[in-house]
Motif scaffolding. Structure first.
Motif, PDB file in Angstrom:
ATOM      1  N   ASP A 185       0.831  -1.206   0.000  1.00 36.52           N
ATOM      2  CA  ASP A 185       0.000   0.000   0.000  1.00 36.52           C
ATOM      3  C   ASP A 185       0.867   1.258   0.000  1.00 36.52           C
ATOM      4  O   ASP A 185       0.528   2.261  -0.639  1.00 36.52           O
ATOM      5  CB  ASP A 185      -0.926   0.003   1.223  1.00 36.52           C
ATOM      6  CG  ASP A 185      -2.002  -1.064   1.142  1.00 36.52           C
ATOM      7  OD1 ASP A 185      -2.285  -1.545   0.021  1.00 36.52           O
ATOM      8  OD2 ASP A 185      -2.559  -1.432   2.198  1.00 36.52           O
ATOM      9  N   ALA A 234       0.615   3.912  -3.056  1.00 38.00           N
ATOM     10  CA  ALA A 234       0.110   5.261  -2.742  1.00 38.00           C
ATOM     11  C   ALA A 234       0.862   6.336  -3.524  1.00 38.00           C
ATOM     12  O   ALA A 234       0.353   7.450  -3.702  1.00 38.00           O
ATOM     13  CB  ALA A 234       0.227   5.523  -1.242  1.00 38.00           C
ATOM     14  N   ARG A 235       2.066   6.022  -3.995  1.00 40.60           N
ATOM     15  CA  ARG A 235       2.821   6.992  -4.788  1.00 40.60           C
ATOM     16  C   ARG A 235       2.090   7.360  -6.079  1.00 40.60           C
ATOM     17  O   ARG A 235       2.280   8.451  -6.619  1.00 40.60           O
ATOM     18  CB  ARG A 235       4.202   6.424  -5.124  1.00 40.60           C
ATOM     19  CG  ARG A 235       5.081   6.237  -3.907  1.00 40.60           C
ATOM     20  CD  ARG A 235       6.353   5.486  -4.240  1.00 40.60           C
ATOM     21  NE  ARG A 235       7.298   5.544  -3.122  1.00 40.60           N
ATOM     22  CZ  ARG A 235       8.511   5.018  -3.142  1.00 40.60           C
ATOM     23  NH1 ARG A 235       8.930   4.381  -4.233  1.00 40.60           N
ATOM     24  NH2 ARG A 235       9.304   5.131  -2.097  1.00 40.60           N
ATOM     25  N   LEU A 236       1.265   6.447  -6.552  1.00 42.26           N
ATOM     26  CA  LEU A 236       0.509   6.719  -7.771  1.00 42.26           C
ATOM     27  C   LEU A 236      -0.537   7.802  -7.552  1.00 42.26           C
ATOM     28  O   LEU A 236      -1.067   8.364  -8.518  1.00 42.26           O
ATOM     29  CB  LEU A 236      -0.167   5.440  -8.274  1.00 42.26           C
ATOM     30  CG  LEU A 236       0.783   4.276  -8.597  1.00 42.26           C
ATOM     31  CD1 LEU A 236      -0.010   3.044  -9.005  1.00 42.26           C
ATOM     32  CD2 LEU A 236       1.776   4.662  -9.686  1.00 42.26           C
ATOM     33  N   GLU A 237      -0.830   8.080  -6.287  1.00 40.79           N
ATOM     34  CA  GLU A 237      -1.832   9.098  -5.941  1.00 40.79           C
ATOM     35  C   GLU A 237      -1.184  10.418  -5.514  1.00 40.79           C
ATOM     36  O   GLU A 237      -1.874  11.313  -5.031  1.00 40.79           O
ATOM     37  CB  GLU A 237      -2.731   8.593  -4.795  1.00 40.79           C
ATOM     38  CG  GLU A 237      -3.282   7.196  -4.987  1.00 40.79           C
ATOM     39  CD  GLU A 237      -4.188   7.079  -6.205  1.00 40.79           C
ATOM     40  OE1 GLU A 237      -4.772   8.104  -6.619  1.00 40.79           O
ATOM     41  OE2 GLU A 237      -4.311   5.962  -6.740  1.00 40.79           O
ATOM     42  N   TRP A 238       0.124  10.539  -5.653  1.00 45.05           N
ATOM     43  CA  TRP A 238       0.795  11.773  -5.263  1.00 45.05           C
ATOM     44  C   TRP A 238       0.128  12.990  -5.903  1.00 45.05           C
ATOM     45  O   TRP A 238      -0.228  12.970  -7.099  1.00 45.05           O
ATOM     46  CB  TRP A 238       2.257  11.730  -5.699  1.00 45.05           C
ATOM     47  CG  TRP A 238       3.171  11.034  -4.740  1.00 45.05           C
ATOM     48  CD1 TRP A 238       2.943  10.726  -3.440  1.00 45.05           C
ATOM     49  CD2 TRP A 238       4.493  10.544  -5.038  1.00 45.05           C
ATOM     50  NE1 TRP A 238       4.028  10.093  -2.899  1.00 45.05           N
ATOM     51  CE2 TRP A 238       4.997   9.970  -3.845  1.00 45.05           C
ATOM     52  CE3 TRP A 238       5.297  10.562  -6.181  1.00 45.05           C
ATOM     53  CZ2 TRP A 238       6.265   9.403  -3.769  1.00 45.05           C
ATOM     54  CZ3 TRP A 238       6.558   9.990  -6.115  1.00 45.05           C
ATOM     55  CH2 TRP A 238       7.040   9.420  -4.918  1.00 45.05           C
ATOM     56  N   THR A 239      -0.003  14.021  -5.102  1.00 44.59           N
ATOM     57  CA  THR A 239      -0.552  15.281  -5.609  1.00 44.59           C
ATOM     58  C   THR A 239       0.472  15.985  -6.484  1.00 44.59           C
ATOM     59  O   THR A 239       1.660  15.607  -6.519  1.00 44.59           O
ATOM     60  CB  THR A 239      -0.917  16.209  -4.443  1.00 44.59           C
ATOM     61  OG1 THR A 239       0.291  16.550  -3.736  1.00 44.59           O
ATOM     62  CG2 THR A 239      -1.896  15.536  -3.472  1.00 44.59           C
ATOM     63  N   ARG A 293       4.598  15.646  -6.311  1.00 45.97           N
ATOM     64  CA  ARG A 293       5.413  15.341  -7.492  1.00 45.97           C
ATOM     65  C   ARG A 293       6.436  16.452  -7.732  1.00 45.97           C
ATOM     66  O   ARG A 293       7.580  16.179  -8.108  1.00 45.97           O
ATOM     67  CB  ARG A 293       4.505  15.147  -8.719  1.00 45.97           C
ATOM     68  CG  ARG A 293       3.611  13.938  -8.570  1.00 45.97           C
ATOM     69  CD  ARG A 293       2.610  13.778  -9.711  1.00 45.97           C
ATOM     70  NE  ARG A 293       1.648  12.743  -9.348  1.00 45.97           N
ATOM     71  CZ  ARG A 293       1.124  11.862 -10.183  1.00 45.97           C
ATOM     72  NH1 ARG A 293       1.432  11.894 -11.470  1.00 45.97           N
ATOM     73  NH2 ARG A 293       0.267  10.961  -9.761  1.00 45.97           N
ATOM     74  N   ARG A 330      -8.357  -3.045 -11.153  1.00 45.62           N
ATOM     75  CA  ARG A 330      -7.360  -2.355 -10.328  1.00 45.62           C
ATOM     76  C   ARG A 330      -5.992  -2.399 -11.002  1.00 45.62           C
ATOM     77  O   ARG A 330      -5.239  -1.416 -10.983  1.00 45.62           O
ATOM     78  CB  ARG A 330      -7.291  -3.003  -8.945  1.00 45.62           C
ATOM     79  CG  ARG A 330      -6.215  -2.433  -8.020  1.00 45.62           C
ATOM     80  CD  ARG A 330      -6.402  -0.979  -7.727  1.00 45.62           C
ATOM     81  NE  ARG A 330      -5.443  -0.515  -6.731  1.00 45.62           N
ATOM     82  CZ  ARG A 330      -4.889   0.686  -6.714  1.00 45.62           C
ATOM     83  NH1 ARG A 330      -5.200   1.580  -7.656  1.00 45.62           N
ATOM     84  NH2 ARG A 330      -4.031   1.022  -5.764  1.00 45.62           N
ATOM     85  N   GLU A 333      -5.934   0.217 -13.612  1.00 47.54           N
ATOM     86  CA  GLU A 333      -5.861   1.537 -12.975  1.00 47.54           C
ATOM     87  C   GLU A 333      -4.433   1.833 -12.534  1.00 47.54           C
ATOM     88  O   GLU A 333      -3.917   2.949 -12.742  1.00 47.54           O
ATOM     89  CB  GLU A 333      -6.791   1.573 -11.761  1.00 47.54           C
ATOM     90  CG  GLU A 333      -6.785   2.881 -10.995  1.00 47.54           C
ATOM     91  CD  GLU A 333      -7.641   2.809  -9.738  1.00 47.54           C
ATOM     92  OE1 GLU A 333      -7.366   1.947  -8.874  1.00 47.54           O
ATOM     93  OE2 GLU A 333      -8.597   3.597  -9.630  1.00 47.54           O
ATOM     94  N   LYS A 365      -2.120   4.940 -13.984  1.00 47.82           N
ATOM     95  CA  LYS A 365      -1.548   5.922 -13.068  1.00 47.82           C
ATOM     96  C   LYS A 365      -0.023   5.866 -13.073  1.00 47.82           C
ATOM     97  O   LYS A 365       0.641   6.894 -12.907  1.00 47.82           O
ATOM     98  CB  LYS A 365      -2.098   5.712 -11.659  1.00 47.82           C
ATOM     99  CG  LYS A 365      -3.578   6.082 -11.547  1.00 47.82           C
ATOM    100  CD  LYS A 365      -4.116   5.930 -10.140  1.00 47.82           C
ATOM    101  CE  LYS A 365      -5.565   6.410 -10.072  1.00 47.82           C
ATOM    102  NZ  LYS A 365      -6.134   6.316  -8.708  1.00 47.82           N
ATOM    103  N   LEU A 415       2.405   8.982 -13.795  1.00 55.67           N
ATOM    104  CA  LEU A 415       3.483   9.380 -12.882  1.00 55.67           C
ATOM    105  C   LEU A 415       4.816   9.420 -13.624  1.00 55.67           C
ATOM    106  O   LEU A 415       5.615  10.350 -13.433  1.00 55.67           O
ATOM    107  CB  LEU A 415       3.555   8.398 -11.713  1.00 55.67           C
ATOM    108  CG  LEU A 415       4.621   8.694 -10.648  1.00 55.67           C
ATOM    109  CD1 LEU A 415       4.352  10.027  -9.950  1.00 55.67           C
ATOM    110  CD2 LEU A 415       4.693   7.561  -9.619  1.00 55.67           C
TER     111      LEU A 415
END
Length: 280
Positions: free
Chosen positions: A42, A46-51, A55, A92, A95, A99, A103
């Motif tokens: 996880d 979660a790095r794939l969701e970095w704002t 980034r 998933r 996805e 992502k 990134l």
């Protein structure tokens, strides 16, 4: 102009380091760039969701240290494989792929190394291979939209433990954005299983190899073997890789709690460069 570049696998360093500290450590050890890990945990996913701000902070660290992140080891598909019989898992996995491409494009990453699994925690069969192929085509389309290269890692399982097996899918996809990113340590073990020389196998990927992992292995063991203690014949394989036009390498090894991990990085850099520079 440099004749080649040598990167450092992120997991060779303590996980608690900041990104700036990781990049600085790679630089001090002599490496040219870092390979980021997006594994099945996880924390890494979660790095794939970095704002955008997160980034930007990493891009700033890259600029300040002068050490780029050129490659990504995307092993998150081990938990969420593209060939899973579970539709939610496949969704998933796609996805994650989309992502990861985004990134990579944001950070200036050139190559995403794909784990060569149709499934990992399930039993593979004709149906999982068909699903994998179907979703791999979607992954190629994603990469094409961002101009990001992908390359299959040759793994430790029979599905894709050779370049020849990876090329089966590369040829089927016929995409300029999909190639092979072999691990010569893994290939050395595969050669013992199939009786085909590592170089003969590498040659099947002519024109489609994007980079190479340099790793130590011993028969039946694929991880955490110190450089210089295994059976990988670096110079022999590097001679062919040079002929094939390969100029990007990553030293793959793991931090396992050693208090002298910085010395381990320096040793790995010196060991691998001595091998490479006999050829390049």
């Amino acid at each position: 102009m440099k004749k080649y570049t040598l990167g450092l696998y992120e997991k060779s360093m303590p996980g608690q380091l900041t990104w700036k500290e990781k990049l600085q450590s790679a630089k001090q050890a002599g490496f040219d760039y870092v390979e980021i890990s997006i594994d099945e945990t996880d924390e890494k996913l979660a790095r794939l969701e970095w704002t955008g701000e997160e980034r930007y902070e990493l891009k700033k660290a890259i600029q300040e240290t002068g050490i780029p992140i050129y490659t990504m080891c995307l092993s998150g598909h081990r938990k969420y494989p593209l060939g899973s019989r579970d539709e939610a898992v496949r969704t998933r996995g796609l996805e994650i792929m989309e992502k990861a491409v985004g990134l990579a494009a944001d950070l200036g990453i050139r190559i995403i190394q794909l784990a060569g699994y149709d499934v990992y925690y399930e039993e593979g069969a004709e149906d999982t291979r068909a699903l994998f192929e179907e979703n791999l085509k979607k992954a190629c389309d994603m990469a094409a939209q961002k101009g990001v290269m992908m390359g299959f890692e040759t793994m430790e399982t029979p599905f894709m433990d050779t370049v020849e097996k990876a090329m089966h899918y590369v040829n089927k996809m016929d995409s300029p954005y999909l190639g092979v990113y072999p691990d010569i340590g893994n290939l050395t073990n595969a050669s013992l299983i199939y009786g085909k020389s590592v170089n003969d196998d590498i040659a099947t990927g002519r024109g489609h190899i994007v980079a190479t992992h340099l790793k130590e292995t011993i028969p039946g063991h694929y991880r955490e073997i110190p450089f210089g203690t295994g059976h990988t014949d670096y110079v022999k394989h590097l001679k062919l890789l040079k002929e094939l036009g390969i100029r990007m390498f990553v030293g793959e090894f793991w931090y396992i709690g050693s208090p002298e991990w910085e010395k381990d990085l320096k040793f790995a850099n010196d060991f691998l460069r001595e091998k490479i520079e006999q050829v390049y």
